[in-house]
Design a protein around this motif. Structure first.
Motif, PDB file in Angstrom:
ATOM      1  N   GLU A   1      -4.366 -15.287  -0.564  1.00  0.00           N
ATOM      2  CA  GLU A   1      -3.484 -15.958  -1.507  1.00  0.00           C
ATOM      3  C   GLU A   1      -4.173 -16.047  -2.860  1.00  0.00           C
TER       4      GLU A   1
ATOM      5  N   ARG B   1       3.441  -3.950  -3.267  1.00  0.00           N
ATOM      6  CA  ARG B   1       4.150  -4.212  -2.003  1.00  0.00           C
ATOM      7  C   ARG B   1       4.289  -2.930  -1.186  1.00  0.00           C
TER       8      ARG B   1
ATOM      9  N   THR C   1       2.655  -7.316   3.934  1.00  0.00           N
ATOM     10  CA  THR C   1       3.727  -7.889   3.130  1.00  0.00           C
ATOM     11  C   THR C   1       3.136  -8.581   1.909  1.00  0.00           C
ATOM     12  N   LEU C   2       3.955  -8.735   0.890  1.00  0.00           N
ATOM     13  CA  LEU C   2       3.591  -9.463  -0.322  1.00  0.00           C
ATOM     14  C   LEU C   2       4.707 -10.443  -0.636  1.00  0.00           C
ATOM     15  N   GLU C   3       4.357 -11.723  -0.727  1.00  0.00           N
ATOM     16  CA  GLU C   3       5.310 -12.764  -1.086  1.00  0.00           C
ATOM     17  C   GLU C   3       4.873 -13.388  -2.400  1.00  0.00           C
ATOM     18  N   VAL C   4       5.802 -13.499  -3.336  1.00  0.00           N
ATOM     19  CA  VAL C   4       5.497 -14.011  -4.670  1.00  0.00           C
ATOM     20  C   VAL C   4       6.410 -15.194  -4.967  1.00  0.00           C
ATOM     21  N   SER C   5       5.806 -16.309  -5.368  1.00  0.00           N
ATOM     22  CA  SER C   5       6.537 -17.486  -5.837  1.00  0.00           C
ATOM     23  C   SER C   5       6.056 -17.783  -7.252  1.00  0.00           C
TER      24      SER C   5
ATOM     25  N   ALA D   1       0.850 -15.781  -5.065  1.00  0.00           N
ATOM     26  CA  ALA D   1       1.085 -14.489  -4.417  1.00  0.00           C
ATOM     27  C   ALA D   1       0.310 -14.469  -3.089  1.00  0.00           C
ATOM     28  N   LYS D   2       1.005 -14.075  -2.031  1.00  0.00           N
ATOM     29  CA  LYS D   2       0.400 -14.090  -0.702  1.00  0.00           C
ATOM     30  C   LYS D   2       0.504 -12.701  -0.096  1.00  0.00           C
TER      31      LYS D   2
ATOM     32  N   THR E   1      -0.337 -10.403   3.220  1.00  0.00           N
ATOM     33  CA  THR E   1      -0.590 -10.495   4.651  1.00  0.00           C
ATOM     34  C   THR E   1      -0.647  -9.085   5.224  1.00  0.00           C
TER      35      THR E   1
END
Length: 406
Positions: free
Chosen positions: A354, A375, A384-388, A397-398, A400
């Protein structure tokens, strides 16, 4: 659960599940009212067209409700139209036909993909099953309310009391049939999932090929414009110094000093180039120390939190390292952050990294942006890439990536 909330949800499920049956009921009623057997053709066409047009919207609403009420995300599994190509003749080819304009080609392709999608049969099946399962269960609370109203208005207090009890007792639970039915019959079939996976792997292979070609061109350009030019100049200086050694020793020594400086500069550029390809610290000391070294070189204050020393497969370490580097670069270049924090953790099945910064936020994963490219690179490892990133920050940004520690 609150009785009122449960009753409202049951009513929503009842309405959604009865949209297609309502079309059929209207068609049958219209045919009976006309009484002429030949007039059944128009209601039949009405029913078929209405069912086809409503099936997909009903399924989309069902997925949205399940995700909102239970947090369960049901993948749609619909086929997406591909890209269209303009030919040298000026026409556009969409894989099926030639069209005069891009708009016509995309419209024709979307229509073909829409009506040839195997998910259409799944959606039609779901609308039929939904009406006789979750629809009937969701009808119990409204039916109880109607019974209670009729009972009390017709001076039948026992009937009214029974209806009220049924409505209150069933309201918190009647809608719950909806979620398992949707999960069971709306998820992609194995054939659809396999087709999606093939498309995903094809896209990943294309992205990897393009990225590899771009990286080779970058290395070639850096060598040609940097180290190669300096080495050519170094050779010329040494050749000139050799000729001047006997006639003008002082000038020869000056050229040798310049050659030494040029050799040092070339060596430094080669080291930077090698570090950009595969940082030595990543090979020698692992991901955590490489990220810490990256944080020390970052122009903003960056803290790194990690759970011990991690050793992963080299390709995964490289992907995570350069992904972290790209996220830090975005924090400095685009978010104008002054602080950043990197956390690295390894669970039983994946490594989780993160990156958080206190910048201005507003980061979006656009199709042609760097985050979308990151991504896709992570997707090659099923990562995976998660962005808030709300406006005003902070940005989180996370990444995994499934893996096992060595």
């Amino acid at each position: 659960m609150n009785v009122f909330v449960g009753f409202v949800r049951a009513c929503v499920v009842l309405v959604v599940s009865m949209l297609v049956p309502a079309v059929w009921a209207a068609g049958v009623g219209l045919a009976i009212w006309w009484r002429n057997p030949w007039t059944w053709i128009a209601p039949l066409v009405w029913v078929c067209v209405g069912t086809l047009l409503l099936a997909r919207p009903v399924c989309r609403i069902a997925r949205s409700l399940v995700a909102r009420w239970t947090g369960t995300v049901i993948l749609a599994g619909y086929r997406e139209p591909g890209a269209v190509t303009q030919l040298s003749t000026g026409y556009w080819w969409n894989g099926y036909s030639y069209e005069r304009s891009r708009r016509d080609a995309e419209k024709d392709l979307a229509m073909r993909v829409r009506w040839k999608d195997p998910a259409n049969w799944r959606d039609l099946r779901f609308t039929a099953i939904l009406a006789v399962t979750a629809g009937l269960a969701a009808a119990v609370p409204p039916a109880g309310v109607v019974t209670a109203v009729l009972g009390f208005s017709q001076s039948e207090p026992l009937l009214g009391a029974i209806g009220a009890v049924v409505a209150v007792a069933s309201a918190p639970y009647a809608w719950r049939v909806f979620a398992p039915v949707a999960v069971r019959f709306l998820r992609p079939t194995p054939a659809m999932a396999l087709a999606d996976r093939v498309d995903e792997l094809t896209a990943q292979r294309a992205d990897a090929t393009v990225a590899q070609a771009a990286e080779i061109r970058r290395i070639e350009r850096d060598l040609h414009d940097g180290a190669q030019a300096r080495l050519v100049a170094l050779g010329l200086s040494l050749a000139t110094a050799e000729k001047l050694m006997e006639t003008d020793p002082r000038q020869a020594k000056a050229l040798l000093r310049e050659a030494r400086v040029g050799a040092a500069s070339s060596l430094s550029e080669l080291r930077e180039l090698v570090r950009g390809i595969n940082p030595p610290v990543l090979n020698e000391r692992g991901l955590v120390d490489a990220v810490r070294a990256l944080a020390m070189d970052c122009p903003v204050e960056t803290a790194v939190t990690a759970e011990g020393e991690l050793r992963l497969d080299p390709p995964i370490e490289s992907a995570v390292y350069f992904g972290t580097a790209e996220l830090l670069t975005n924090a400095v270049k685009h978010a104008h952050a002054t602080q950043a924090h990197i956390s690295i953790a390894l669970d039983d099945v994946a490594i989780v990294v993160e990156v958080e910064d206190n910048g201005r936020g507003g980061a979006e994963v656009s199709a042609a942006g760097g985050l979308a490219g990151l991504r896709r690179r992570l997707a090659a490892f099923d990562g995976t890439l998660e962005v808030s990133s709300p406006a005003g920050g902070p940005t989180r940004a996370k990444m995994t990536v499934p893996c096992e520690s060595l």
